[in-house]
Design an enzyme around this catalytic site. Structure first.
Site, PDB file in Angstrom:
ATOM      1  N   ASP A  74       0.858  -1.181   0.000  1.00  0.00           N
ATOM      2  CA  ASP A  74       0.000   0.000   0.000  1.00  0.00           C
ATOM      3  C   ASP A  74       0.901   1.240   0.000  1.00  0.00           C
ATOM      4  OD1 ASP A  74      -2.519   1.449   0.333  1.00  0.00           O
ATOM      5  OD2 ASP A  74      -1.786   1.898   2.331  1.00  0.00           O
ATOM      6  N   THR A 107      -2.923   5.150  -4.163  1.00  0.00           N
ATOM      7  CA  THR A 107      -1.872   5.886  -3.446  1.00  0.00           C
ATOM      8  C   THR A 107      -0.500   5.661  -4.072  1.00  0.00           C
ATOM      9  OG1 THR A 107      -1.816   4.037  -1.894  1.00  0.00           O
ATOM     10  CG2 THR A 107      -3.047   5.968  -1.230  1.00  0.00           C
ATOM     11  N   THR A 108      -0.272   4.493  -4.686  1.00  0.00           N
ATOM     12  CA  THR A 108       1.010   4.236  -5.354  1.00  0.00           C
ATOM     13  C   THR A 108       1.030   4.946  -6.700  1.00  0.00           C
ATOM     14  OG1 THR A 108       1.018   2.049  -4.317  1.00  0.00           O
ATOM     15  CG2 THR A 108       2.598   2.417  -6.078  1.00  0.00           C
ATOM     16  N   ASP A 405      -9.043   0.044   1.417  1.00  0.00           N
ATOM     17  CA  ASP A 405      -9.003   0.494   0.014  1.00  0.00           C
ATOM     18  C   ASP A 405     -10.267   0.087  -0.731  1.00  0.00           C
ATOM     19  OD1 ASP A 405      -6.555   1.445   0.624  1.00  0.00           O
ATOM     20  OD2 ASP A 405      -5.423   0.307  -0.849  1.00  0.00           O
TER      21      ASP A 405
END
Length: 541
Positions: A74, A107-108, A405
């Site tokens: 994550d 988020t990545t 998520d």
């Protein structure tokens, strides 16, 4: 007291001034040099998380200073746990955190995109283009990309009757996570939890009503959704009943003990008679407290504070089951779920303030007989708890992050029920649209547009690279097919199935999430390009 990187001296008038340590090693970077220093720091952060992108992305093992190990892919968690010194690196961490707070997923991707934009900006600066012109060009290109996303987005059906489409979206989010061995089950849990608490008419989801609880032991497949509240506590006395039906709950935040004199004086007990009188007084107070709760009609007391063994034994004698040391957030959730009021003082107990629940039961796990309390069939049936099981604490922690998520992406779809296709398909489509727009421009911004287009291609390139494919060949073929077939759902075939159409693989992403990724990454890069003055340690950029 503030710590200074130097020592304090005094002038002839007694005024203090600071002598900076290693002053001769300090250097001030301005203009292009400062911006290049920032770009390098941002790119290094992006390079770190780039390998975690996609279903074949690698996990990172983070070890804290006290030796605690976290294994995750994550992006937000990786960056939060990284020990980042550079200020621009910290901005990248905040970028990932913003995406996590607003959307919960991607988020990545947002950090990889920001890193690619910085890389392209560096090449343009070397060609002599002013950073402000680059920043403005990126802003316009981002607007063009968002406009293209709106054009290629597809409407998405959301209803309580057919949850299959939502499950497919949640499965896309969980595809790259550690929980993909029970992929569908986790997706179903996430979707059912969100739909239980969602208001589809107002397009709103109250996340406060969803609690995620983890318990070590068992398999991940044993995870389940409970329509009620789970508290990691047990009845205060082992002989109290383990199952209660049609319960009236008194939710107490006052300590279950006799009042102490609010003075600074101490009380001296000088004889056995005085001690007996004091003990008698305490017992009478306990009896009175229990009577107040029972008179109000309560059949279960939930207390935020503890009570001693004497009070516990008395509660058993009076046949009033109780739970002690229940945390503040749990108290609030129980109050919401059962429709009860939190009672701060015993004098305020009344029938109207009691909560109601159809069933309160104690559940035990495994041979260790770990116990938890489940409050079900509540008055407000919207409060739900996701109970995650796993072999160790590390697996449970990562499963919690993964479920978060999935919950967030389903919430995004409830708010804006439009989707684009994943696997880099949306990015390739936007890259082509931005590149096409660049050809129409005669101003200097056309270079920034083309650079933005190349940066968008970093996502499909990273996906192909992490999946063991030849990155450039895969991207070139996909761009060619996008133009020839005019099909915005063609993406990187990460699972090597021989089919690049993401529509067939059900690899779906929320439009809101994808738009936010592009907007946030562009805003951060614009900010970095406008900082042109920094003092740094010589040799340390």
């Amino acid at each position: 007291m503030a710590m200074f990187p130097g020592s304090i001296a005094f002038d002839e008038y007694g005024r203090p001034f600071i002598i900076l340590r290693d002053q001769e090693k300090q250097q001030r970077l301005t203009g292009t040099e400062a911006i290049k220093s920032h770009i390098m720091a941002g790119r290094q952060i992006a390079q770190t998380v780039r390998t975690s992108l996609g279903p074949k992305g690698l996990d990172k093992m983070m070890v804290s200073q006290d030796g605690e190990v976290t294994v995750t892919n994550d992006g937000a968690t990786i960056l939060k746990l990284m020990d980042v010194d550079h200020e621009i690196g910290k901005l990248m961490v905040q970028l990932s955190q913003s995406q996590d707070d607003e959307i919960g997923d991607g988020t990545t991707g947002v950090v990889v995109l920001a890193g690619a934009l910085l890389e392209q900006a560096e090449a343009l600066i070397d060609r002599g283009i002013h950073p402000i012109r680059i920043a403005d060009g990126f802003e316009l290109a981002a607007q063009c990309a968002v406009k293209n996303l709106e054009a290629i987005a597809s409407p998405f059906p959301i209803s309580n009757d057919d949850i299959e489409p939502l499950i497919k979206v949640a499965m896309t989010t969980l595809g790259s996570k550690i929980v993909n061995k029970c992929h569908r089950q986790m997706a179903e849990i996430a979707v059912k939890a969100v739909l239980t608490v969602a208001d589809l008419e107002k397009k709103d989801v109250n996340f406060e009503l969803i609690k995620v609880e983890g318990k070590v032991g068992g398999r991940m497949e044993d995870s389940c959704l409970v329509k009620g509240v789970i508290v990691d506590k047990t009845m205060s006395h082992p002989q109290m009943p383990k199952t209660l039906k049609d319960v009236k709950l008194a939710i107490l935040t006052c300590p279950f003990e006799p009042p102490k004199p609010k003075t600074k004086h101490k009380l001296d007990v000088t004889s056995a008679e005085d001690y007996k009188a004091l003990r008698q007084y305490e017992q009478e107070k306990f009896v009175e407290m229990v009577k107040q709760i029972k008179d109000a009609g309560a059949t279960l007391a939930i207390c935020q504070w503890g009570f001693d063994d004497e009070a516990n034994h008395l509660l058993l004698q009076q046949e009033l089951p109780a739970v002690r040391w229940v945390g503040g957030p749990e108290i609030e959730l129980i109050a919401i779920a059962t429709g009860g009021r939190i009672i701060p003082r015993f004098e305020e107990i009344s029938k109207e303030k009691l909560g109601t629940a159809g069933l309160v039961r104690e559940i035990a796990f495994g041979t260790t007989k770990d116990k938890m309390l489940v409050i079900e069939e509540c008055q407000n049936s919207k409060a739900v708890t996701i109970l995650i099981r796993g072999g160790n604490q590390m697996v449970i922690a990562e499963a919690k992050r993964s479920i978060h998520d999935a919950l967030c992406i389903v919430r995004s779809l409830v708010k804006d029920s439009r989707i684009v296709y994943g696997g880099g398909a949306a990015e390739i489509s936007c890259a082509l649209a931005v590149s096409k727009e660049a050809d129409k421009l005669s101003t200097l911004e056309q270079y920034a547009f083309r650079a933005f287009s190349y940066a968008l291609e970093a996502i499909p390139l990273a996906l192909a690279e992490n999946s063991g494919l030849a990155p450039m060949e895969t991207l070139s073929e996909l761009k060619s097919r996008h133009l020839q077939e005019n099909c915005p759902s063609l993406g990187v075939d990460c699972m090597l199935s021989g089919n690049s159409d993401m529509r067939d693989h059900h690899v779906i992403e929320a439009l809101h999430s994808k738009k936010q990724q592009i907007v946030l990454a562009t805003q951060l890069v614009k900010m970095i390009l406008k900082i042109d003055d920094v003092r740094s340690q010589a040799g340390e950029q």
